[in-house]
Design a protein around this motif. Structure first.
Motif, mmCIF file in Angstrom:
data_model
loop_
_atom_site.group_PDB
_atom_site.id
_atom_site.type_symbol
_atom_site.label_atom_id
_atom_site.label_comp_id
_atom_site.label_asym_id
_atom_site.label_seq_id
_atom_site.Cartn_x
_atom_site.Cartn_y
_atom_site.Cartn_z
ATOM 1 N N LEU A 171 0.823 -1.200 0.000
ATOM 2 C CA LEU A 171 0.000 0.000 0.000
ATOM 3 C C LEU A 171 0.860 1.255 0.000
ATOM 4 O O LEU A 171 1.951 1.274 0.569
ATOM 5 N N LEU A 219 -8.337 -2.923 -4.907
ATOM 6 C CA LEU A 219 -7.070 -2.195 -4.913
ATOM 7 C C LEU A 219 -6.900 -1.496 -6.261
ATOM 8 O O LEU A 219 -7.182 -2.089 -7.294
ATOM 9 N N ILE A 242 -2.247 0.843 -4.097
ATOM 10 C CA ILE A 242 -0.962 0.163 -3.979
ATOM 11 C C ILE A 242 0.134 0.939 -4.715
ATOM 12 O O ILE A 242 -0.125 1.670 -5.666
ATOM 13 N N GLY A 257 -7.964 0.180 -1.236
ATOM 14 C CA GLY A 257 -6.608 0.658 -1.015
ATOM 15 C C GLY A 257 -5.928 1.042 -2.315
ATOM 16 O O GLY A 257 -6.322 0.609 -3.394
ATOM 17 N N GLN A 261 -5.498 6.541 1.885
ATOM 18 C CA GLN A 261 -6.221 5.292 2.075
ATOM 19 C C GLN A 261 -7.600 5.532 2.703
ATOM 20 O O GLN A 261 -8.587 4.910 2.295
#
Length: 306
Positions: free
Chosen positions: A99, A148, A132, A130, A106
């Motif tokens: 992350l 993600l 990354i 999230g 976030q």
């Protein structure tokens, strides 16, 4: 991390056993998924040194997660089964690219994602989102409510509506259980094989199905699933009050990128070309999209990366 390294890392994680039910790395992820991602993906920005009891709790949670994976009913997986599978697949991706170290980012992406997900038919899932740390332009969904997106994709966005459209696409994959159905098919094929019945345990069948889930992230779903996610994701974002053309704008921006551009190579390999997606979205949802127009773009509210 460039696109080649990200793809190789995901596939290598599968090959090396990172995705097996007994792998501590797939569950711990250096703390990123502790307490079902309640810290970074869940929006808690406080950093606390783990106490001995915390380590014991983490070990107990890991054991529980392993037991859940080993006992999944692939004929009729429950929501709990789905969440356990998604946590594991997400672990593989985070093992390849962590992350972004920005708690406010976030938290913001989780806030937007959960609002869009609340417009879906699967509000009971514990949704987690999230960003990354990868220069790729891409996004990933895993069963059970895990989404993600890459830093490379986030940096190309110019409004919150565009973020909502991207997240809506991934949410739609989860709502429709696109990845889970592919993994379920793999598990049932293995379970139906007389050879595998004799030679491979239920735990091994789950491991093979989970490997299929990671490979989907590194490779692709079929076109119909991607088109369905585009259409449904657009509607979910519009229901949430965002300008309906957010996702289409992102796809049009991707059209300007060369297929030789390393940042989109994996995306172009795993999805229909953006111009095909825009055309299909217009064909299947054009009138509906026009009726939903009038939402907010919220350019000024898009979180700026530090």
């Amino acid at each position: 991390m460039n696109h080649t390294r990200l793809k190789q890392a995901v596939i290598a994680a599968v090959a090396s056993g990172l995705l097996t039910a007994g792998s501590a790395m797939a569950f711990d992820l250096k703390g990123a998924l502790k307490d079902a991602v309640s810290d970074q993906l869940g929006g808690n920005s406080k950093t606390v040194q783990p106490a001995a009891s915390d380590n014991q709790n983490a070990a107990a949670q890991e054991k529980s997660a392993q037991e859940k994976l080993a006992n999944i009913d692939w004929k009729n997986p429950s929501q709990e089964d789905e969440i356990a599978v998604g946590r594991n697949v997400t672990g593989t991706i985070l093992g390849a690219a962590p992350l972004v170290n920005d708690a406010q980012l976030q938290q913001y992406v989780n806030k937007v994602g959960r609002w869009v997900a609340s417009q879906s038919e699967r509000t009971s899932l514990p949704w987690h989102f999230g960003v990354i740390d990868s220069s790729d332009v891409n996004a990933f969904a895993a069963p059970g409510g895990y989404v993600l997106i890459t830093k490379g994709l986030y940096q190309r966005l110019s409004s919150e509506a565009q973020l909502a459209g991207v997240l809506g696409h991934e949410i739609a994959h989860i709502v429709q259980r696109h990845h889970l159905k592919v993994m379920q098919k793999q598990a049932l094929m293995d379970a139906g094989s007389s050879f595998l019945k004799q030679k491979i345990s239920k735990n091994k069948i789950t491991q093979r199905a989970l490997s299929t889930g990671a490979e989907i992230s590194a490779r692709n779903l079929d076109k119909s699933a991607e088109y369905e996610a585009d259409s449904m994701g657009t509607v979910l974002a519009a229901r949430a009050g965002y300008e309906v053309y957010g996702l289409a704008e992102v796809l049009q921006d991707m059209e300007t990128l060369s297929s030789n551009d390393g940042s989109v190579a994996l995306l172009f390999q795993t999805h229909p070309h953006p111009d095909e997606r825009v055309a299909q979205l217009s064909l299947t949802s054009g009138e509906q999209i026009d009726k939903l127009s009038g939402g907010k773009t919220l350019e000024n509210r898009l979180y700026k990366l530090k």
